[in-house]
Design an enzyme around this catalytic site. Structure first.
Site: not given
Ligand code: FPP
Length: 267
Positions: A47, A51, A64, A158, A222-223
């Site tokens: 997460d 931000r 992302h 892994l 936990l979302s």
């Molecule tokens: C949550 O942060 C993150 C996500 C919903 C997307 C997570 C995806 C990645 C980290 C990349 C995945 C990579 C692969 C290879 C599958 P948020 O957007 O909710 O952040 P915020 O709470 O700060 O807005």
């Protein structure tokens, strides 16, 4: 062989790293951690991408994209430590509520990540899996993930498990439906349904429950992530946003895990 010398790290040695360099790398890489109490399964709610980007005046998707780099970093870190299963929450069934452009960007990340990393994952004996509902995923996302799953199916190192279009309540309802169908056909006595029967209907049925849950970015919830499976997991939260989550942070989580006494409701 010491379990800290497995996978990616052993590969570096094969690539000609000197013993001295390998030893100093080893100490940076967490050999103060106990090698006989490494969590077998680590699950991470990645997460804080948005931000992290906003704080830098960048679009959310830049968060992302940088988060994808952290996926590589932490996969290596987990493998080096001897973690057996790493589950990463990449997209939830609720994330479809996000703006279309952001969803499209996130959906391209598995393809980009795998086009960059699949060969190295294969060389390091990593097995890629997906946990989620395939419906609704764009073809290019699903085909990239399925190719990786297919090409790594026989790997024994892994397990890198991407939770993609995953929702825990949805999977529990689906498991209940399977049991109800069997009961309705007279194949199952409702009073005989066990926790194991219910667990067998979940998308994680071939994985052990997580030992450690990590959530980055300071949110304490936990979302809808692995609600059943996390019943006795240890939780570790950090304010650090996922794009800047490092191997050292990961070691901090493992170190804290190793200090915990897991009692499973007993004494
Ligand atoms: C949550 O942060 C993150 C996500 C919903 C997307 C997570 C995806 C990645 C980290 C990349 C995945 C990579 C692969 C290879 C599958 P948020 O957007 O909710 O952040 P915020 O709470 O700060 O807005």
């Amino acid at each position: 062989m010491n379990r800290f010398f497995n996978g990616w790290f052993r590969k570096k040695q094969q690539d000609g790293m000197t013993t001295m360099a390998a030893a100093s790398e080893s100490s940076r890489e967490g050999n103060d951690l106990s090698s006989d109490n490494v969590p077998r399964h680590v699950a991470i709610i990645m997460d804080g991408n948005g931000r992290w980007a906003k704080a830098r005046g960048l679009p959310r998707v830049a968060g992302h994209h940088n988060g994808m780099k952290t996926v590589k970093r932490i996969t290596k870190a987990a493998d080096r430590l001897g973690v057996r299963y790493l589950t990463l929450y990449a997209f939830s069934t609720e994330n479809w509520k996000r703006p279309k452009a952001e969803i499209e960007f996130i959906m391209k990340l598995p393809q980009e990540f795998l086009s960059l990393e699949l060969d190295e994952l294969i060389r390091n004996n990593v097995q890629v899996r997906m946990m989620g509902v395939k419906d609704l995923l764009p073809d290019f996302t699903l085909s990239a993930v399925e190719e990786a799953v297919r090409r790594t199916a026989d790997n024994t190192g892994l397990v890198l498990n991407f939770a993609l279009n995953y929702g825990s309540r949805m999977e529990m309802v689906e498991s209940a439906r399977k049991l109800a169908r069997q009961a309705a056909k007279g194949e199952l006595d409702p009073d005989a349904i066990s926790e194991a029967d219910f667990g067998a209907g979940l998308l994680s049925s071939d994985l052990p429950d997580p030992d450690l849950l990590i959530r980055t970015s300071g949110e304490l919830r936990l979302s809808n992530f692995m609600l059943w499976q996390l019943a006795y997991s240890e939780f570790w939260f950090t304010d650090v946003h996922w794009p800047e989550f490092t191997e050292d942070h990961f070691h901090e989580a493992i170190r804290e895990y190793q200090r915990r006494a897991r009692r499973y409701g007993g004494l």
